[in-house]
Motif scaffolding. Structure first.
Motif, PDB file in Angstrom:
ATOM      1  N   GLY A 168       0.678  -1.444   0.040  1.00 53.89           N
ATOM      2  CA  GLY A 168      -0.092  -0.375   0.421  1.00 53.89           C
ATOM      3  C   GLY A 168       0.947   1.476  -0.049  1.00 53.89           C
ATOM      4  N   PHE A 169       2.003   1.554   0.844  1.00 51.96           N
ATOM      5  CA  PHE A 169       3.090   2.594   1.134  1.00 51.96           C
ATOM      6  C   PHE A 169       3.420   2.423  -0.529  1.00 51.96           C
ATOM      7  CE2 PHE A 169       6.396   4.385   1.358  1.00 51.96           C
ATOM      8  CZ  PHE A 169       6.240   5.854   2.425  1.00 51.96           C
ATOM      9  N   ARG A 170       3.778   1.489  -1.055  1.00 51.19           N
ATOM     10  CA  ARG A 170       5.099   1.787  -2.060  1.00 51.19           C
ATOM     11  C   ARG A 170       3.925   2.245  -3.819  1.00 51.19           C
ATOM     12  NH1 ARG A 170       6.440  -3.808  -1.402  1.00 51.19           N
ATOM     13  NH2 ARG A 170       7.976  -4.255   0.118  1.00 51.19           N
ATOM     14  N   GLN A 171       2.334   2.232  -4.072  1.00 55.21           N
ATOM     15  CA  GLN A 171       1.675   1.877  -4.077  1.00 55.21           C
ATOM     16  C   GLN A 171       0.549   3.625  -4.455  1.00 55.21           C
ATOM     17  OE1 GLN A 171      -1.181  -1.118  -4.415  1.00 55.21           O
ATOM     18  NE2 GLN A 171       1.220  -2.419  -5.176  1.00 55.21           N
ATOM     19  N   ALA A 172       0.812   3.716  -2.827  1.00 55.55           N
ATOM     20  CA  ALA A 172      -0.031   5.194  -2.618  1.00 55.55           C
ATOM     21  C   ALA A 172       0.660   6.252  -3.300  1.00 55.55           C
ATOM     22  CB  ALA A 172       0.180   5.107  -1.007  1.00 55.55           C
ATOM     23  N   LYS A 173       0.281   7.402  -3.995  1.00 50.89           N
ATOM     24  CA  LYS A 173       0.506   8.405  -4.469  1.00 50.89           C
ATOM     25  C   LYS A 173      -0.197   9.530  -3.692  1.00 50.89           C
ATOM     26  CE  LYS A 173       0.933   6.657  -8.387  1.00 50.89           C
ATOM     27  NZ  LYS A 173       1.906   6.343  -9.084  1.00 50.89           N
ATOM     28  N   GLY A 174       0.879  10.517  -3.865  1.00 46.19           N
ATOM     29  CA  GLY A 174       0.754  11.943  -2.679  1.00 46.19           C
ATOM     30  C   GLY A 174       1.921  12.317  -1.940  1.00 46.19           C
ATOM     31  N   SER A 175       1.906  13.581  -0.939  1.00 45.33           N
ATOM     32  CA  SER A 175       2.761  13.485   0.179  1.00 45.33           C
ATOM     33  C   SER A 175       3.046  12.740   1.429  1.00 45.33           C
ATOM     34  CB  SER A 175       2.620  15.314   1.453  1.00 45.33           C
ATOM     35  OG  SER A 175       1.124  14.717   1.470  1.00 45.33           O
ATOM     36  N   LEU A 176       3.834  13.004   1.650  1.00 48.35           N
ATOM     37  CA  LEU A 176       4.901  12.145   3.021  1.00 48.35           C
ATOM     38  C   LEU A 176       3.401  11.482   3.565  1.00 48.35           C
ATOM     39  CD1 LEU A 176       6.078   9.329   4.065  1.00 48.35           C
ATOM     40  CD2 LEU A 176       7.136  11.237   4.827  1.00 48.35           C
ATOM     41  N   PRO A 177       2.619  11.782   4.220  1.00 51.33           N
ATOM     42  CA  PRO A 177       1.341  12.015   5.275  1.00 51.33           C
ATOM     43  C   PRO A 177       0.348  11.004   4.763  1.00 51.33           C
ATOM     44  CG  PRO A 177       2.168  14.255   5.677  1.00 51.33           C
ATOM     45  CD  PRO A 177       3.232  13.251   4.469  1.00 51.33           C
ATOM     46  N   GLN A 178       0.005  11.838   3.835  1.00 53.86           N
ATOM     47  CA  GLN A 178      -0.910  10.642   2.653  1.00 53.86           C
ATOM     48  C   GLN A 178      -0.818   9.528   2.569  1.00 53.86           C
ATOM     49  OE1 GLN A 178      -4.203  12.383   2.345  1.00 53.86           O
ATOM     50  NE2 GLN A 178      -3.262  13.577   3.439  1.00 53.86           N
ATOM     51  N   ARG A 179       1.207   9.126   1.542  1.00 49.64           N
ATOM     52  CA  ARG A 179       1.102   7.504   1.906  1.00 49.64           C
ATOM     53  C   ARG A 179       1.314   6.879   3.149  1.00 49.64           C
ATOM     54  NH1 ARG A 179       6.400   8.582  -0.531  1.00 49.64           N
ATOM     55  NH2 ARG A 179       6.447  10.697  -0.114  1.00 49.64           N
ATOM     56  N   LEU A 180       1.478   7.950   3.739  1.00 47.29           N
ATOM     57  CA  LEU A 180       1.385   6.662   5.467  1.00 47.29           C
ATOM     58  C   LEU A 180      -0.294   6.365   5.793  1.00 47.29           C
ATOM     59  CD1 LEU A 180       3.788   8.585   7.414  1.00 47.29           C
ATOM     60  CD2 LEU A 180       4.286   6.032   6.315  1.00 47.29           C
ATOM     61  N   TYR A 181      -0.541   7.083   5.892  1.00 43.28           N
ATOM     62  CA  TYR A 181      -2.590   6.720   6.164  1.00 43.28           C
ATOM     63  C   TYR A 181      -3.063   5.856   4.645  1.00 43.28           C
ATOM     64  CZ  TYR A 181      -7.566   7.266   6.373  1.00 43.28           C
ATOM     65  OH  TYR A 181      -8.888   6.528   7.019  1.00 43.28           O
ATOM     66  N   ALA A 182      -2.517   6.046   3.798  1.00 43.84           N
ATOM     67  CA  ALA A 182      -2.907   4.602   3.197  1.00 43.84           C
ATOM     68  C   ALA A 182      -2.065   3.130   2.309  1.00 43.84           C
ATOM     69  CB  ALA A 182      -2.064   5.653   1.343  1.00 43.84           C
ATOM     70  N   SER A 183      -1.070   3.847   3.172  1.00 43.30           N
ATOM     71  CA  SER A 183      -0.384   2.394   4.113  1.00 43.30           C
ATOM     72  C   SER A 183      -1.285   1.664   5.509  1.00 43.30           C
ATOM     73  CB  SER A 183       0.959   2.652   4.279  1.00 43.30           C
ATOM     74  OG  SER A 183       1.402   1.558   4.976  1.00 43.30           O
ATOM     75  N   LEU A 184      -1.702   2.194   6.595  1.00 47.54           N
ATOM     76  CA  LEU A 184      -3.204   1.917   7.083  1.00 47.54           C
ATOM     77  C   LEU A 184      -4.213   1.618   6.511  1.00 47.54           C
ATOM     78  CD1 LEU A 184      -2.630   4.142  10.215  1.00 47.54           C
ATOM     79  CD2 LEU A 184      -1.091   2.615   9.375  1.00 47.54           C
ATOM     80  N   LYS A 185      -4.498   2.110   5.542  1.00 50.70           N
ATOM     81  CA  LYS A 185      -6.177   1.522   5.042  1.00 50.70           C
ATOM     82  C   LYS A 185      -5.582   0.385   3.835  1.00 50.70           C
ATOM     83  CE  LYS A 185      -7.321   5.267   2.377  1.00 50.70           C
ATOM     84  NZ  LYS A 185      -7.890   6.163   1.850  1.00 50.70           N
ATOM     85  N   ALA A 186      -4.494   0.240   3.452  1.00 49.84           N
ATOM     86  CA  ALA A 186      -4.081  -0.919   3.107  1.00 49.84           C
ATOM     87  C   ALA A 186      -4.261  -2.162   3.834  1.00 49.84           C
ATOM     88  CB  ALA A 186      -3.217  -1.120   1.813  1.00 49.84           C
ATOM     89  N   GLY A 187      -3.213  -1.917   4.643  1.00 48.82           N
ATOM     90  CA  GLY A 187      -3.478  -3.123   5.941  1.00 48.82           C
ATOM     91  C   GLY A 187      -4.405  -3.286   6.483  1.00 48.82           C
TER      92      GLY A 187
END
Length: 336
Positions: A168-187
């Protein structure tokens, strides 16, 4: 070694040896509530470091994250202020993150219970990492290292958690805070904390963008004791970044007809816009957005034409979608 660095090492060693939490006087705690998943990362381009964490017990925002713009340390499973600070001191004295963590394990009587991660951003743009999961940590744990981040988890419903978060983190777009949140959502799509997820934090540090004049915290979102912690964490992140954060080009989204209608609808409810409610974007809409920005945000976030396509800050759009309109400044009577 410089005297200052020697002093840091000595202080850290004494700190570890003299603190009750590390000297064998373990306070009475309830280990059944422990369990956390986190992504810890640095971005060499944005010159930021931070992490996203979600867990069961309230207070995770003061238990797990430590850091600054060039370093992020996560203390998990059995969190320890002293261990986190000692790891930071050791890294500042010249150790790699892994060396610092390995050293802490040798002097920490509860090392087998802890899960630790450290990610360091160097002046040349390289990133180094360290990670350990104690042998007596929850059997339901995992950890993955990549080039700029570490994902780790304990007391999870599935051992596949770290893979999902890393992808999820690797595939996420956007600024670092947004990609961190995307990683949590992917999990969350594959599982979660076995106790449930009720508390979370996203915190990112930066000293290079304009917000550094006011604070080194680039993004901050905290949720406690919520049955919908992951969704609320995203809302709080967008509220912080949307109102205080600088706009990042990576967060821009196309101002399509649906987005234009939604933004104009919010601006109309707040008294800033009085024009047509279609999917177009006019000078009047842009002026309304500017007036809203001026009354509510630290940094102005107008739309922008990029390669012939009009763009708008996606964080701002998400902030408006979940905004508590009663907390926002309405247009003045004279402006209306």
């Amino acid at each position: 070694m410089k005297p200052f660095h020697r002093g840091l090492l000595a202080a850290a060693s004494l700190f570890l040896a003299s603190t009750p939490a590390l000297a064998g006087e373990r306070p009475l705690t309830n280990p059944s509530v422990f369990g956390t998943r986190a992504v810890v990362a640095c971005d060499p381009v944005e010159k930021s470091c931070g992490m996203a964490v979600i867990s069961f017990p309230s207070g995770v925002s003061t238990l797990v994250p430590y850091g600054r713009s060039d370093l992020a340390v996560a203390s998990m499973s059995m969190p320890s202020v002293d261990v986190a600070q000692a790891i930071i001191a050791r890294i500042d004295a010249g150790s790699t993150p892994q060396e610092a963590i390995d050293w802490a394990q040798t002097v920490d009587p509860y090392a087998t219970l802890r899960q630790l991660a450290a990610v360091k951003l160097h002046p040349d743009g390289t990133v180094t990492m360290g990670q350990v999961t104690g042998a007596d940590s929850s059997s339901h744990h995992c950890a993955i290292r990549d080039t700029t981040f570490v994902v780790q988890a304990n007391n999870m419903t599935t051992p596949d958690m770290c893979r999902a978060m890393a992808d999820g983190f690797r595939q996420a777009k956007g600024s670092l805070p947004q990609r961190l949140y995307a990683s949590l959502k992917a999990g969350a799509r594959v599982g979660g904390d076995r106790n449930g997820e009720r508390s979370g934090v996203i915190r990112v540090w930066n000293t290079t963008v304009d917000t550094a004049f006011y604070t080194h915290v680039l993004a901050d979102a905290v949720v406690h004791a919520s049955s919908d912690a992951l969704r609320e964490l995203g809302i709080q992140l967008n509220r912080y970044q949307g109102t205080l954060g600088v706009p990042y080009p990576a967060d821009q989204v196309t101002l399509d007809a649906d987005t234009a209608r939604y933004v104009k609808r919010v601006l109309r409810k707040l008294g800033y816009y009085h024009g047509r409610m279609d999917g177009s974007w006019s000078d009047a809409a842009e002026q309304a957005l500017y007036d809203f920005n001026w009354n509510n945000l630290f940094f102005l976030k107008p739309t922008e034409v990029v390669g012939g396509t009009r763009k708008i800050d996606g964080v701002l759009v998400n902030f408006l979608r979940d905004a508590d309109l009663r907390a926002l400044v309405r247009a003045s009577a004279s402006a209306e």
